[in-house]
Design an enzyme around this catalytic site. Sequence first.
Site, mmCIF file in Angstrom:
data_model
loop_
_atom_site.group_PDB
_atom_site.id
_atom_site.type_symbol
_atom_site.label_atom_id
_atom_site.label_comp_id
_atom_site.label_asym_id
_atom_site.label_seq_id
_atom_site.Cartn_x
_atom_site.Cartn_y
_atom_site.Cartn_z
ATOM 1 N N LYS A 120 2.266 9.034 4.943
ATOM 2 C CA LYS A 120 2.440 9.492 3.567
ATOM 3 C C LYS A 120 1.459 10.611 3.238
ATOM 4 O O LYS A 120 1.798 11.576 2.542
ATOM 5 C CB LYS A 120 2.267 8.326 2.594
ATOM 6 C CG LYS A 120 3.405 7.308 2.623
ATOM 7 C CD LYS A 120 3.217 6.302 1.502
ATOM 8 C CE LYS A 120 4.387 5.322 1.435
ATOM 9 N NZ LYS A 120 4.411 4.417 2.581
ATOM 10 N N LYS A 161 -1.901 2.591 -2.089
ATOM 11 C CA LYS A 161 -0.736 2.607 -1.206
ATOM 12 C C LYS A 161 -1.171 2.787 0.236
ATOM 13 O O LYS A 161 -2.162 3.460 0.525
ATOM 14 C CB LYS A 161 0.221 3.751 -1.597
ATOM 15 C CG LYS A 161 0.789 3.627 -2.989
ATOM 16 C CD LYS A 161 1.706 4.776 -3.330
ATOM 17 C CE LYS A 161 3.008 4.707 -2.578
ATOM 18 N NZ LYS A 161 3.953 5.761 -3.043
ATOM 19 N N GLU A 203 -3.117 6.818 -6.096
ATOM 20 C CA GLU A 203 -2.366 7.779 -6.889
ATOM 21 C C GLU A 203 -2.170 7.175 -8.284
ATOM 22 O O GLU A 203 -2.241 5.950 -8.451
ATOM 23 C CB GLU A 203 -1.017 8.107 -6.262
ATOM 24 C CG GLU A 203 -0.040 6.961 -6.192
ATOM 25 C CD GLU A 203 1.294 7.341 -5.567
ATOM 26 O OE1 GLU A 203 2.299 6.713 -5.913
ATOM 27 O OE2 GLU A 203 1.311 8.262 -4.737
ATOM 28 N N TYR A 205 -0.610 5.484 -11.435
ATOM 29 C CA TYR A 205 0.504 4.556 -11.583
ATOM 30 C C TYR A 205 1.294 4.914 -12.832
ATOM 31 O O TYR A 205 0.730 5.012 -13.928
ATOM 32 C CB TYR A 205 -0.013 3.122 -11.675
ATOM 33 C CG TYR A 205 1.076 2.110 -11.933
ATOM 34 C CD1 TYR A 205 2.021 1.840 -10.952
ATOM 35 C CD2 TYR A 205 1.158 1.436 -13.143
ATOM 36 C CE1 TYR A 205 3.026 0.912 -11.175
ATOM 37 C CE2 TYR A 205 2.161 0.499 -13.381
ATOM 38 C CZ TYR A 205 3.096 0.250 -12.390
ATOM 39 O OH TYR A 205 4.086 -0.660 -12.619
ATOM 40 N N HIS A 211 12.938 5.392 -9.523
ATOM 41 C CA HIS A 211 12.873 5.724 -8.097
ATOM 42 C C HIS A 211 14.136 6.509 -7.757
ATOM 43 O O HIS A 211 15.237 5.953 -7.748
ATOM 44 C CB HIS A 211 12.792 4.438 -7.277
ATOM 45 C CG HIS A 211 12.716 4.652 -5.799
ATOM 46 N ND1 HIS A 211 11.719 4.110 -5.031
ATOM 47 C CD2 HIS A 211 13.492 5.351 -4.943
ATOM 48 C CE1 HIS A 211 11.901 4.454 -3.764
ATOM 49 N NE2 HIS A 211 12.986 5.204 -3.689
ATOM 50 N N GLU A 278 11.978 10.649 -0.993
ATOM 51 C CA GLU A 278 11.874 9.803 -2.170
ATOM 52 C C GLU A 278 10.920 10.404 -3.199
ATOM 53 O O GLU A 278 9.874 10.967 -2.849
ATOM 54 C CB GLU A 278 11.406 8.408 -1.770
ATOM 55 C CG GLU A 278 12.349 7.721 -0.792
ATOM 56 C CD GLU A 278 12.029 6.249 -0.600
ATOM 57 O OE1 GLU A 278 10.956 5.799 -1.055
ATOM 58 O OE2 GLU A 278 12.872 5.545 -0.010
ATOM 59 N N GLU A 292 7.583 9.926 -0.512
ATOM 60 C CA GLU A 292 7.541 9.801 0.938
ATOM 61 C C GLU A 292 8.852 10.263 1.551
ATOM 62 O O GLU A 292 9.840 10.502 0.844
ATOM 63 C CB GLU A 292 7.271 8.353 1.345
ATOM 64 C CG GLU A 292 8.359 7.376 0.923
ATOM 65 C CD GLU A 292 8.008 5.934 1.260
ATOM 66 O OE1 GLU A 292 6.848 5.667 1.615
ATOM 67 O OE2 GLU A 292 8.905 5.079 1.170
ATOM 68 N N ARG A 296 15.014 8.251 8.941
ATOM 69 C CA ARG A 296 16.053 7.404 9.530
ATOM 70 C C ARG A 296 17.207 7.324 8.539
ATOM 71 O O ARG A 296 17.125 7.848 7.429
ATOM 72 C CB ARG A 296 15.500 5.999 9.770
ATOM 73 C CG ARG A 296 14.854 5.406 8.508
ATOM 74 C CD ARG A 296 14.423 3.988 8.672
ATOM 75 N NE ARG A 296 13.564 3.519 7.600
ATOM 76 C CZ ARG A 296 13.960 3.159 6.400
ATOM 77 N NH1 ARG A 296 15.246 3.241 6.082
ATOM 78 N NH2 ARG A 296 13.111 2.731 5.488
ATOM 79 N N ARG A 342 23.043 -5.253 -2.622
ATOM 80 C CA ARG A 342 22.633 -5.868 -1.367
ATOM 81 C C ARG A 342 22.809 -7.381 -1.484
ATOM 82 O O ARG A 342 22.047 -8.049 -2.186
ATOM 83 C CB ARG A 342 21.172 -5.534 -1.059
ATOM 84 C CG ARG A 342 20.896 -4.047 -0.915
ATOM 85 C CD ARG A 342 19.504 -3.833 -0.369
ATOM 86 N NE ARG A 342 19.150 -2.420 -0.349
ATOM 87 C CZ ARG A 342 18.076 -1.928 0.264
ATOM 88 N NH1 ARG A 342 17.248 -2.756 0.910
ATOM 89 N NH2 ARG A 342 17.808 -0.647 0.236
#
Length: 475
Positions: A120, A161, A203, A205, A211, A278, A292, A296, A342
Amino acid sequence: MTEKTIRRVLVANRGEIAVRIIRACFDEGIESVLACSAADTETLAARLADQVIVIGPAAATESYLDIPRVVQAAISAECDALHPGYGFLSERPELVDACEANDIVYIGPPAEIMRQSGSKLGARAVADEVGIPTGAGSGGLSSAEDAVAAARTLGFPLLLKASAGGGGRGMTILRSEDQVTAGYLRSSVEAERAFGDGTVYLEPYVERARHVEVQILADSHGNICHLGERDCSTQRRYQKIIEEAPAVGLPARLVDEIRTAAVDLCKGLGYVGAGTVEFLVDADRNRFVFLEVNARVQVEHPISEAVTGIDIVREQLRIARGLPLSFTQADVAIDGHAIECRLNAEDSRRDFAPTPGTITQWTVPSGEGVRIDTFAHAGAVISPWYDSLIAKVIVHAPTREAAIDRMRKVLSKIHAEGVSTTADIHQAILAHPDFAEAPVTTKWLEDVFLPAWETDSESHPTGTSRRPHRGGENQ
């Protein structure tokens, strides 16, 4: 670049993503070889693959996470290429190195790009270089004393993080200085255990954040395209529950900036393959910062496929062969709205406890705008050894409202016996007026929805005495 011949692919994964890759190989006229553990020899993926090689016992550390065993399986089956899917070894540059050393095409980014994007801090440095906002933050912290000093400079609230990984591991929210030392030690130890690297950083918050991530495809000819963005703000413990595409309710200017930033970052990295960039969006100020890069294919890639009509896994196979993308950015049009739920083998009424076992009955609907990616069927065994995801339920409709309605109807028709599933909580989330009115923030599920859900569970501990009551509607 000379085109590479790929006749046979080792699928180094399991579950629904293994099935997804095998079907993409079939569509491309490529043979598939499944590398699986002894626990997965009777799965749907094993039935669909052209060949199956057992690489070890059920424990992932002795099978799916064992690089020498995976590579040896590819060699013994005379595979030209290897697809890692997501999870397991999918972001391990050591696997890429091992493939290259044995003349096996790795279907994913080169090792050096994976190393840079996988850190990151390294990815943030590239983002800074190309002018993408990263927000005020620290560099890597080497001690609790460093963390305290950095926290005093940055101000609170802050987020610790892990530099080397994700999924919420190594993350700690800090609201005051007296929490920093213990938070640093906890995050660093957790990061070391999970990723083999205890480096953490700070970082700011963001209290009300969304997101938002952008799907990228890049070939070896210099073509980099985005497939629009996804909203993945419906999360529990930093794990995504429901994803949507596109991200609605954001200014068009901001959406364009986020998409452009994702492409620019990948250009700066020299990225090749499928990937996701992201971002965190401040819901109150409509500002974004880089989070980040995931080097994949993502779990939620089907919703990007639904709204663009582009098959991401087949494009991965093209890229690995050295071919250019089958489309240009001008060809990408976002059509309608898609949602993915999901579906996990978990009991949402018992703090999402896994419910392994044998599925005795499995019925899922089909129809226009409905897609279900799964390995489940009557007789399928949900193993206690692995992740509890059993299906991804995807719907596509002209509008978000229509997509929500379609998803609720689909979930009401899913019938599974033998294991508990999270279909009930998905139904309740979709019916909640907060979710229906507008996309939620990343803490909404935990701070607003789940407290009421858990209180309801205490009154009905079996989770079966009545259906969930949310938003005045039940199905």
